[in-house]
Design a protein around this motif. Structure first.
Motif, mmCIF file in Angstrom:
data_model
loop_
_atom_site.group_PDB
_atom_site.id
_atom_site.type_symbol
_atom_site.label_atom_id
_atom_site.label_comp_id
_atom_site.label_asym_id
_atom_site.label_seq_id
_atom_site.Cartn_x
_atom_site.Cartn_y
_atom_site.Cartn_z
ATOM 1 N N ASP A 175 32.818 43.979 41.629
ATOM 2 C CA ASP A 175 32.821 43.119 42.808
ATOM 3 C C ASP A 175 31.399 42.978 43.355
ATOM 4 O OD1 ASP A 175 32.261 45.422 44.337
ATOM 5 O OD2 ASP A 175 34.376 45.743 44.815
ATOM 6 N N ARG A 307 40.046 40.621 40.039
ATOM 7 C CA ARG A 307 38.859 41.179 40.682
ATOM 8 C C ARG A 307 37.777 40.103 40.627
ATOM 9 N NH1 ARG A 307 38.470 46.578 41.643
ATOM 10 N NH2 ARG A 307 36.199 46.539 41.329
ATOM 11 N N TRP A 308 37.105 39.893 41.748
ATOM 12 C CA TRP A 308 36.174 38.771 41.852
ATOM 13 C C TRP A 308 34.740 39.257 41.990
ATOM 14 C CZ3 TRP A 308 38.898 34.958 40.276
ATOM 15 C CH2 TRP A 308 40.256 34.892 40.590
ATOM 16 N N CYS A 309 33.856 38.640 41.236
ATOM 17 C CA CYS A 309 32.424 38.950 41.308
ATOM 18 C C CYS A 309 31.798 38.090 42.411
ATOM 19 C CB CYS A 309 31.750 38.669 39.971
ATOM 20 S SG CYS A 309 32.418 39.625 38.596
ATOM 21 N N PRO A 312 36.432 34.832 46.113
ATOM 22 C CA PRO A 312 37.513 34.306 45.267
ATOM 23 C C PRO A 312 37.550 32.787 45.299
ATOM 24 C CG PRO A 312 38.306 36.077 46.690
ATOM 25 C CD PRO A 312 36.942 35.728 47.173
ATOM 26 N N GLY A 368 35.195 36.088 37.830
ATOM 27 C CA GLY A 368 36.019 37.268 38.017
ATOM 28 C C GLY A 368 36.889 37.510 36.802
ATOM 29 N N SER A 369 37.747 38.503 36.908
ATOM 30 C CA SER A 369 38.609 38.857 35.782
ATOM 31 C C SER A 369 39.981 39.276 36.288
ATOM 32 C CB SER A 369 37.994 40.005 34.975
ATOM 33 O OG SER A 369 38.035 41.216 35.725
#
Length: 383
Positions: A175, A307-309, A312, A368-369
């Motif tokens: 994140d 999960r967002w880098c 979102p 994200g993934s």
């Protein structure tokens, strides 16, 4: 979609001297990364993660903090670089969060990625938490990926400059807070692996010629099916074709993965003589279903635990998706609905297994993934 921001400043607060904890696996990439961080003027301390209660049980030369040999190689590299070095015991945490998770996922008929889980739970959770508690500013690793600062000041994860070495897929679980404390000194280099080895040799690092290993570090002999059998036991079951006819037997459905072709040991060839592939795995009745390659075509999927880098996605959007660590990108549309990520492929893809990670990209940026839960297959035309 946004343009790449690869030209922007990289890493956490690059304009000041940082206290950096360099995770040193004993391989050439992490050694060169630590050396570059020190050369950049940061206050670097090396740490090797002891991830096995019995290091001799892990394969000699394995990449990923697993053997006594690796620990010694890391220490020697730290000595050459001229930085302090420690070994931290995270074996119990690794066993619970990575090894036991790996076994449980296969037992449930899913196909996990332990490297991705290790990055999420160990290197950028357990290790990073401890580093921050000790006053370090960042954790440095030898991954090929890039952290950049966007125009709005938010940090983003991008692919490495050299797409052939890019490892952003296995970092898609990070994140923005974790990215704020991550350094990837190798991510902005277009040097080949041979050139990285040459750099290590110029720096006097003995790991310059150490071979890489891409196998699962905690499976000593590389025999995943044998490893699972030792942990889950054997249970004979049926291998069925699409019509439900029994065409073979197995000793544990957990030993198979969707899309698998080799090692099926089928007693009856397909009527058309073509190869058959694993289509489905059912742990409930311990059966494996096989069929033709075209039956693997997937048009959409639903994924859980996103999960967002960064921020979102606000709504449906067009992206590219990667489904394997070294897989190709494919165009998709994706949206977040009821806490799940719903992805539709522009063209059917094959070999998509529940448990795998789907990682979304916007250009070079990692959005994200999420973990694949279900898939939608294309309808097969029958004569």
């Amino acid at each position: 979609m946004t343009d790449s921001t690869a030209a922007l400043p990289t890493g956490p607060s690059p304009d000041r001297r940082l206290r950096v904890l360099a995770a040193m696996s004993g391989g050439v990439d992490s050694a060169v990364a630590a050396a570059r961080a020190a050369e950049a003027g940061h206050d670097v301390t090396g740490v090797h993660l002891a991830l096995s209660a019995n290091p001799q049980s892990f394969r000699t030369g394995a990449r990923g903090c697993c053997t006594l040999e690796d620990s010694r190689d890391a220490r020697r590299a730290a000595d050459v670089i001229g930085i302090p070095f420690y070994v931290w015991d995270l074996a119990e945490r690794f066993k619970a969060d990575v090894v036991e998770d790996f076994v449980a996922e296969y037992e449930a008929g899913r196909t996990p990625n332990p490297c991705l889980r290790c990055n999420e739970k160990i290197k950028f959770a357990a290790l990073l938490d401890k580093a921050l508690a000790l006053g370090f500013d960042a954790v440095c690793t030898g991954h090929y990926a890039t952290v950049v600062v966007g125009a709005d000041g938010h940090r983003e994860l991008h692919r490495a400059s050299d797409a052939a070495k890019d490892q952003s897929y296995v970092l898609g679980v990070l994140d923005e807070q974790q990215l704020a404390h991550a350094l990837f000194p190798l991510g902005d280099t277009r040097a080949t692996k041979e050139e990285i080895r040459a750099e290590a040799e110029r720096r006097g690092l003995a790991v310059a010629k150490k071979p890489d290993s891409h196998d699962i570090c905690f499976i000593a002999d590389g025999d995943t099916q044998g490893f699972l059998a030792r942990h889950l036991g054997t249970a004979e079951g049926d291998i069925l074709d699409e019509t439900g006819e029994r065409v073979g037997t197995h000793t544990g459905a957990y030993g198979y993965t969707v899309g698998q072709r080799k090692g099926l040991r089928l007693g009856h060839p397909a009527p058309d003589g073509k190869p058959r592939y694993v289509l489905d795995i059912s742990p409930v009745d311990n059966t494996v279903t096989v069929g033709p390659a075209e039956a693997l075509d997937v048009t959409a999927l639903t994924a859980i635990r996103p999960r967002w880098c960064g921020t979102p996605p606000a709504g449906p959007g067009a992206y590219t998706a990667q489904l394997r660590a070294h897989g190709a990108e494919t165009p998709v549309t994706a949206e977040l609905a009821d806490g799940e990520l719903r992805v539709a492929f522009a063209a059917p893809v094959r070999g998509v297994a529940p448990g795998q990670a789907v990682v979304l990209y916007d250009g070079t940026r990692v959005v994200g993934s999420a973990t694949i839960a279900t898939t939608t297959r294309a309808v097969r035309a029958r004569g």
